[in-house]
Design a protein around this motif. Sequence first.
Motif, mmCIF file in Angstrom:
data_model
loop_
_atom_site.group_PDB
_atom_site.id
_atom_site.type_symbol
_atom_site.label_atom_id
_atom_site.label_comp_id
_atom_site.label_asym_id
_atom_site.label_seq_id
_atom_site.Cartn_x
_atom_site.Cartn_y
_atom_site.Cartn_z
ATOM 1 N N ASP A 1 1.724 9.630 -5.356
ATOM 2 C CA ASP A 1 2.144 10.964 -4.946
ATOM 3 C C ASP A 1 3.140 11.579 -5.922
ATOM 4 O O ASP A 1 3.231 12.803 -6.052
ATOM 5 C CB ASP A 1 2.754 10.928 -3.545
ATOM 6 C CG ASP A 1 1.735 10.647 -2.455
ATOM 7 O OD1 ASP A 1 0.530 10.806 -2.708
ATOM 8 O OD2 ASP A 1 2.155 10.253 -1.346
ATOM 9 N N ARG B 1 0.834 -1.209 0.000
ATOM 10 C CA ARG B 1 0.000 0.000 0.000
ATOM 11 C C ARG B 1 0.869 1.260 0.000
ATOM 12 O O ARG B 1 0.572 2.239 -0.681
ATOM 13 C CB ARG B 1 -0.908 0.002 1.226
ATOM 14 C CG ARG B 1 -2.032 -1.016 1.211
ATOM 15 C CD ARG B 1 -3.037 -0.740 2.323
ATOM 16 N NE ARG B 1 -3.977 -1.834 2.485
ATOM 17 C CZ ARG B 1 -3.862 -2.801 3.395
ATOM 18 N NH1 ARG B 1 -2.832 -2.797 4.233
ATOM 19 N NH2 ARG B 1 -4.758 -3.755 3.472
ATOM 20 N N SER C 1 0.826 4.182 -2.889
ATOM 21 C CA SER C 1 0.547 5.581 -2.572
ATOM 22 C C SER C 1 1.756 6.461 -2.855
ATOM 23 O O SER C 1 1.615 7.613 -3.291
ATOM 24 C CB SER C 1 0.117 5.714 -1.111
ATOM 25 O OG SER C 1 1.149 5.309 -0.227
#
Length: 266
Positions: free
Chosen positions: A240, A232, A236
């Motif tokens: 970003d 995860r 992410s």
Amino acid sequence: MLTWARRAEAGPFTTLGLLDRIVYDNPEPLVTLAAIAAATTRIRVQTEVLLAPVREPVLLAKQSATLDRMSGGRLTLGVGVGARPEDFLAVGAEYAMRGRRVDEMMPVLKRIWSGRPYGDQVGPIGPAPARENGPELLFGGFVPAALKRVARWGDGYLSATPVERTDQLFRTAEKEWAAAGRAGRPRLVGQVNVVLGPQSVVEDAKQAIDSYYASLAGSYEVHMVTTADQIRSAISGFADLGADEVMLYCWAHDPDQVDRLADLVA
């Protein structure tokens, strides 16, 4: 492979990618992706990355156009130059000239995909790809020349480096894109090596990835994430940085990983 593909298509995934080697016990990617495309209807198929300089460009153009056409435009051709001399020795290609070879191949591929005659004495080479001017084209690599190819010939960039090393590569790809006068922005794809499952599955993956990178020992740092939280975090982190897609590259044989990863990303 087909079990894996059907489970991936039923899940939340967008693309299935396969690596390319010559001197290694892997399936040839274009042949395998054709079988996967026939067993699926939605998910894209991608070479990750194809060793372009060990292939003859006219035949590669015809093969990739055929796969793109037969899959309904679902092919993403990821291209790289390769890092292992033995792959080049096996087919009689020059390892030292691999970058220049790719640069010479690109206009040939583009010309064939466009439907223009191959030359003065050779007419057009079909079939026409599903997408005008050829399948989606990504370049992988870590050196300035690879990022310049993205801007000159490609649709985007594939980074197989950990998140913390990818920001500069993504930003450089964008700068090269703008400097070349390209409209919009390049497609940015991150890749992370993953395994998710019981310890036996983790050990299987570690054995496979160690075997694959054995010939590059000391020159390439192998990085693989093994827990849901780590996966995860990688997803992410790439998001970003502006990644349009994140490839979760699995190394264990267990197809149940697809279901575990589907639950995780859902």
